[in-house]
Scaffold this motif. Structure first.
Motif, PDB file in Angstrom:
ATOM      1  N   ASP A 448       0.831  -1.214   0.000  1.00 30.08           N
ATOM      2  CA  ASP A 448       0.000   0.000   0.000  1.00 30.08           C
ATOM      3  C   ASP A 448       0.862   1.260   0.000  1.00 30.08           C
ATOM      4  O   ASP A 448       0.470   2.288  -0.570  1.00 30.08           O
ATOM      5  N   GLU A 449       2.019   1.210   0.640  1.00 33.32           N
ATOM      6  CA  GLU A 449       2.884   2.385   0.669  1.00 33.32           C
ATOM      7  C   GLU A 449       3.305   2.768  -0.755  1.00 33.32           C
ATOM      8  O   GLU A 449       3.307   3.956  -1.119  1.00 33.32           O
ATOM      9  N   LEU A 451       1.669   1.885  -3.545  1.00 30.78           N
ATOM     10  CA  LEU A 451       0.481   2.285  -4.291  1.00 30.78           C
ATOM     11  C   LEU A 451       0.061   3.712  -3.949  1.00 30.78           C
ATOM     12  O   LEU A 451      -0.345   4.493  -4.823  1.00 30.78           O
ATOM     13  N   GLN A 452       0.150   4.082  -2.664  1.00 31.71           N
ATOM     14  CA  GLN A 452      -0.232   5.437  -2.262  1.00 31.71           C
ATOM     15  C   GLN A 452       0.697   6.477  -2.884  1.00 31.71           C
ATOM     16  O   GLN A 452       0.237   7.539  -3.338  1.00 31.71           O
ATOM     17  N   GLN A 455      -0.292   6.862  -6.472  1.00 31.98           N
ATOM     18  CA  GLN A 455      -1.520   7.650  -6.629  1.00 31.98           C
ATOM     19  C   GLN A 455      -1.237   9.142  -6.437  1.00 31.98           C
ATOM     20  O   GLN A 455      -1.807   9.986  -7.144  1.00 31.98           O
ATOM     21  N   ARG A 456      -0.349   9.488  -5.489  1.00 28.47           N
ATOM     22  CA  ARG A 456       0.007  10.903  -5.314  1.00 28.47           C
ATOM     23  C   ARG A 456       0.705  11.446  -6.558  1.00 28.47           C
ATOM     24  O   ARG A 456       0.497  12.604  -6.944  1.00 28.47           O
TER      25      ARG A 456
END
Length: 802
Positions: A448-449, A451-452, A455-456
Motif C-alpha cells: 500500500d505504501e 500504491l499510495q 496515486q500521489r
C-alpha cells in the motif's frame, strides 16, 4: 618536349582525360568559348541574312533556301541553349562535352562549306569575292572563337579551308592555286594561334590552382600559429625565479613582471590555487626531482570582480629542465595552457553517462544500477522489499506535435521537478528516455505504501503545466512491480513494470496498475516469436540490407552498415528492436549473427567490393572465445582484406567480464578488423572504457543528431564527442542524418562521416551497388536557407577554440 608534343598533350587532356584537374580545366575553357557564343551565333545569323540577300537573285532552285534555313535554325537553337544556361556556373566538365562541341563545330563548318563548294563556280566575280570574304571571315572568326578548345577550332578551320580548296579547285588556274596555298597558310597560323590561346588558358588555370593550394597551406599554418598562441611560455632559473616574464604571463598570473621575478613559479601558482587542490604540491616535488613533466593540472580560483561570480579555471603545466653545454642545470622552460574547456567537456560527458541532460534526473544506467542493488538486497539476508515504478506521460506525442518540441521539453523538465518533490530521500528517480520515467523505491513496509505514492504522483501530474501563460494539460500512467514478489532480476523487474504500465494505459491512462500474473500473457507473443525465430533462418525469412556511410571530406560512399530484417509470412515485418533482444536472450543470436556475418562478408567480396562493411555484433557473440576464429574463417572463406570489415559493439559489452571482452577485442584488432563503438552517450557511457580499448570509430547516436537544430546542449554534446574522438585518434560517424542542415552542422564541427535517410535508406546489396555506380552524378544535399545566427555563432566560437 616539342611544341607539337605539348599541343597533342593539351588536346588529349581536353579531349579524353577524366581526372579532376582535367575536368576543371575543361570547364574553364568551355566557359571561355561560351562567353563569345552569343556574338558568334549572332554573326552567323547576320551572315546568313546577307548571303540570302546578295546571292538569292543569282542562284536558282531551293537549295540556298534550305541551306540558309538550316543555319538559321542551328544558330537559333544555340542562342536559346546559351540563354537558358547563361547563369549556370560549371565547375567540372566531362570529356564527352568537348567531343560534342568538336562534332558540332565540324558540322557547322561543313554546312558553311556547302556555299563555296556548290555555288562558287556559277557566280559572277563580284559575288565570288563576296563568298571568298565570307569564307575567310568565318575561318578566322570561328577559329578565334573556338580557340580555347583546340580540337573544335582545328576541326572548324580545317573543314572551312577544305571547302575553299574545293571551290578553287573547280575554277582552276594559277591564281586559284596561289589562293589555295595562302588559304593553307592562314589556316595553319590560326590553328597555331588557337593552340597558343588554349595553352595560355591552361597555364593560367594551373597557376591559379597552385596559388589556391599555397593559400590553403598558409592559412593552415596561420591557424596552427593562432591555436598555439593560446599557450603561455615561461622560464625559471634553478631557484625557481622567473626569467624575463612576458606581459602575457604577467596578465595570466595577475602579477606585474617585477613582482613575478621576485615571487617565482611555485609561489605564484600556490597563491592562485583553489582550496583543497594539490596540483602545486605535485609540481613542487617534480621540480625538486629535476624530471621533465607534462600536463600537470592545477585548479586555480580568481577573486571575482564587482558583480561577478568567482571564477575557477584549470591550467595544464608542461616543462622540461634546461642544461648548459656542460650538462649543468640552468632552470626550467615550459608552457601553461588553459584546459578549462576540455576539462568541462570531459566532466559533461561523465555527467551524461549517469544523468539525463534535459531533466537532470538519473539516466537508464543509474536506474538499472540502483535496481540491481535493490534486487541483491532483497535476495540477501536482510530481506528488504522494494518496488519499481515505470511512468509514461499521457498524450505527450500530441503535445510535441501540436505545440513543438520546445514545449515538450519544458513539460518533461516540469514533470522531473514534481517527481523530485514527491519522492523519498532513499529513492531514486530517473528518466529512461523520451517521456518515460522510473522510480526505484527502497525499504518498503507494505504494498500500500508504494500504491499510495503512485496515486500521489498521478494526482500531482494531472495539474496542468503553466508555460508563459499557456496551460498544458498532461497526465501520467504508472506500472508498479514489487521486488522480490514480482521479479528476481533487473530485467524481470523492468519487464514486469512495463507490462503493468501497458495495462494502465489500456485501461484509460492516468492510472496505476500493479503487476499480476495475468499480465504475463503478453509473453505469449514473445514465445511465439521465439519459436518462429528458430525456423526463420531455415525458411529463408531473414535478409540483410545495407545503409550507406558517406565520407564528408570526399563525399563518397566508403562503407555501409549491414542490417538484418525479418518478414514473417503471417506476422508481417517484425522490428529488429523486438526480435534481436529475444534472440540474445534465447541464444539464437549466435546463429543469426553468424549468418549475417557470412552474408555481409559475401557481399563485401562480391557486389560491394571496395566498401568497408560494418556488422553489429551482440555482447554474447563477442564474449565467446570462438568468435575471433569465426571472424578469421569468414575472412579466409570470402578472401576479404581485414580492413573491409568493421565490427560494431555497444558499451554494454564492457560492463560485464571486462577483461575477457578486452582480450577478444584486442584479438579482433590483431586480425586487422576495425572496431567501432556504437550509440556512444546513450547507454553505459564511460570515458574509462574509451581508454581501456583503442576503438577505430566512435558512432554518434541519432538521438543527438535529431536535436542538433533545436537544442544547443545537443550541439555542445556532439562537439564534445568529436573533440574526444579527435584526441583519442578515432574517426567519427553520425547516425540518423535526415536534414541538410544537420549535414551542414556536422561538416562544420569536423565529423568524419554520416549515415541516414538524407543520403540513402537501407537497401539490398544490388541496389547499393547501383547507387554507388551513379553516386558521382548525384548532388550533395545543400541547405536552402542559412543556418540560424545563434547556431552560426556557436560554430564559429567552437572553431576558434579548437
Amino acid at each position: 618536349m616539342s611544341a607539337f608534343d605539348e599541343a597533342l598533350q593539351l588536346t588529349r587532356r581536353l579531349w579524353s582525360a577524366d581526372d579532376r584537374q582535367s575536368n576543371e580545366l575543361r570547364a574553364r575553357h568551355l566557359q571561355a568559348v561560351l562567353f563569345s557564343s552569343p556574338w558568334t551565333l549572332g554573326a552567323t545569323l547576320l551572315n546568313v541574312l546577307l548571303c540570302v540577300w546578295v546571292l538569292r537573285p543569282h542562284i536558282g532552285g531551293i537549295g540556298l533556301d534550305i541551306w540558309a534555313l538550316t543555319l538559321t535554325l542551328w544558330s537559333s537553337m544555340g542562342l536559346f541553349g546559351w540563354w537558358r544556361g547563361r547563369k549556370r556556373s560549371v565547375q567540372r566538365v566531362r570529356p564527352k562535352v568537348v567531343r560534342h562541341a568538336t562534332w558540332n563545330a565540324a558540322a557547322l563548318a561543313l554546312t558553311w562549306g556547302l556555299l563555296p563548294a556548290i555555288w562558287w563556280p556559277d557566280l559572277a566575280p563580284p559575288h565570288q569575292l563576296f563568298v571568298a570574304l565570307l569564307v575567310v571571315g568565318n575561318l578566322s572568326g570561328g577559329a578565334i572563337a573556338l580557340a580555347p578548345l583546340p580540337s573544335a577550332a582545328w576541326a572548324f578551320a580545317g573543314l572551312q579551308m577544305a571547302s575553299g580548296w574545293v571551290a578553287l579547285q573547280r575554277t582552276g588556274g594559277e591564281v586559284g592555286l596561289s589562293i589555295q596555298l595562302l588559304l593553307l597558310l592562314y589556316t595553319t597560323v590560326l590553328c597555331v594561334a588557337s593552340y597558343a590561346v588554349a595553352r595560355l588558358l591552361a597555364k593560367r588555370h594551373l597557376s591559379e590552382e597552385s596559388a589556391a593550394q599555397q593559400g590553403e597551406v598558409i592559412g593552415l599554418l596561420l591557424r596552427d600559429f593562432e591555436e598555439s598562441s593560446a599557450d603561455v611560455l615561461w622560464e625559471i632559473d634553478v631557484q625557481g625565479r622567473f626569467m624575463n616574464p612576458s606581459e602575457r604571463l604577467a596578465e595570466l598570473l595577475q602579477r606585474s613582471p617585477d613582482k613575478l621575478a621576485r615571487l617565482g613559479l611555485v609561489n605564484a601558482l600556490a597563491s592562485l590555487q583553489a582550496p583543497g587542490a594539490g596540483g602545486v604540491d605535485r609540481l613542487r616535488q617534480t621540480l625538486v626531482r629535476g624530471e621533465a613533466f607534462r600536463d600537470e593540472v592545477i585548479r586555480v580560483r580568481f577573486a571575482p570582480a564587482a558583480g561577478e561570480p568567482e571564477r575557477t579555471r584549470w591550467w595544464s603545466v608542461t616543462a622540461k629542465p634546461v642544461f648548459d653545454h656542460e650538462g649543468r642545470a640552468q632552470g626550467w622552460r615550459g608552457v601553461i595552457s588553459d584546459v578549462t574547456a576540455e576539462r568541462k567537456s570531459h566532466q559533461h560527458l561523465n555527467y551524461l553517462a549517469h544523468f539525463d541532460s534535459l531533466t537532470g534526473l538519473a539516466n537508464r544506467v543509474s536506474v538499472r544500477n540502483r535496481l540491481a542493488q535493490l534486487v541483491e538486497q532483497a535476495a540477501g539476508a536482510e530481506g528488504r522489499r522494494g518496488a519499481l515504478l515505470c511512468l509514461d506521460l499521457d498524450n505527450f506525442k500530441n503535445i510535441n506535435d501540436s505545440l513543438g518540441h520546445s514545449v515538450g521539453d519544458a513539460v518533461l523538465q516540469e514533470m522531473g521537478k514534481r517527481l523530485r518533490k514527491l519522492m523519498r530521500k532513499s529513492d531514486l528517480c530517473g528518466r529512461l528516455g523520451g517521456d518515460e520515467f522510473a522510480l526505484v523505491l527502497d525499504d518498503l513496509r507494505s504494498t500500500d505504501e508504494a500504491l499510495q505514492l503512485a496515486q500521489r504522483l498521478v494526482a500531482a501530474m494531472r495539474v496542468p503545466v503553466e508555460l508563459s501563460g499557456l496551460q498544458v494539460a498532461s497526465g501520467v500512467s504508472i506500472g508498479l512491480a514489487l521486488v522480490p514478489e514480482h521479479a528476481c532480476s533487473v530485467d524481470e523487474a523492468m519487464a514486469a513494470a512495463d507490462l503493468a504500465l501497458y495495462a494502465a494505459k489500456a485501461e484509460g491512462r492516468g492510472r496505476v496498475h500493479l503487476f499480476t500474473a495475468e499480465l504475463g500473457s503478453s509473453q505469449r507473443r514473445r514465445l511465439d516469436l521465439e519459436r518462429e525465430l528458430r525456423e526463420a533462418l531455415v525458411r529463408d525469412q531473414l535478409r540483410v540490407v545495407y545503409q550507406a556511410q558517406v565520407d564528408l571530406k570526399t563525399w563518397r560512399i566508403t562503407g555501409a552498415e549491414a542490417l538484418v530484417r525479418w518478414h514473417h509470412p503471417q506476422l508481417g515485418p517484425i522490428s529488429p528492436a523486438e526480435f534481436v533482444p529475444l534472440a540474445e536472450k534465447t541464444g539464437l543470436i549466435h546463429n543469426i549473427g553468424a549468418w549475417v556475418l557470412d552474408r555481409a562478408c559475401s557481399d563485401a567480396g562480391g557486389s560491394l567490393q571496395g566498401l568497408c562493411i560494418a556488422v553489429n555484433v551482440s555482447t554474447a557473440q563477442v564474449q565467446r572465445a570462438s568468435f575471433v576464429n569465426e571472424l578469421r574463417a569468414q575472412l579466409g572463406r570470402h578472401r576479404l582484406r581485414p580492413g573491409q570489415l568493421e565490427v560494431e559493439i555497444t558499451e554494454s559489452l564492457l560492463m560485464e567480464n571486462v577483461n575477457e571482452a578486452l582480450q577478444n577485442l584486442h584479438a579482433i584488432k590483431q586480425l586487422g578488423v576495425r572496431v567501432a563503438l556504437d550509440d556512444f552517450g546513450t547507454g553505459y557511457s564511460s570515458l574509462a572504457y574509451l581508454r581501456l580499448f583503442p576503438f577505430d570509430k566512435l558512432k554518434i547516436d541519432r538521438a543527438f543528431v535529431s536535436e542538433l537544430m533545436q537544442a544547443s546542449d545537443a550541439r555542445a554534446i556532439v562537439r564534445a564527442m568529436l573533440e574526444l574522438a579527435r584526441v583519442l585518434g578515432m574517426s567519427t560517424l553520425a547516425e540518423g542524418v535526415e536534414e541538410p542542415a544537420q549535414l551542414e552542422v556536422l561538416t562544420r564541427v569536423g565529423c568524419s562521416a554520416i549515415q541516414g535517410y538524407l543520403t540513402a535508406r537501407p537497401m539490398p546489396a544490388s541496389e547499393l551497388a547501383a547507387l554507388i555506380a551513379r553516386w558521382d552524378g548525384l548532388p550533395r544535399p545543400a541547405v536552402t536557407e542559412p543556418l540560424p545566427s545563434s547556431i552560426q555563432g556557436e560554430l564559429n566560437e567552437a572553431l576558434r577554440g579548437r
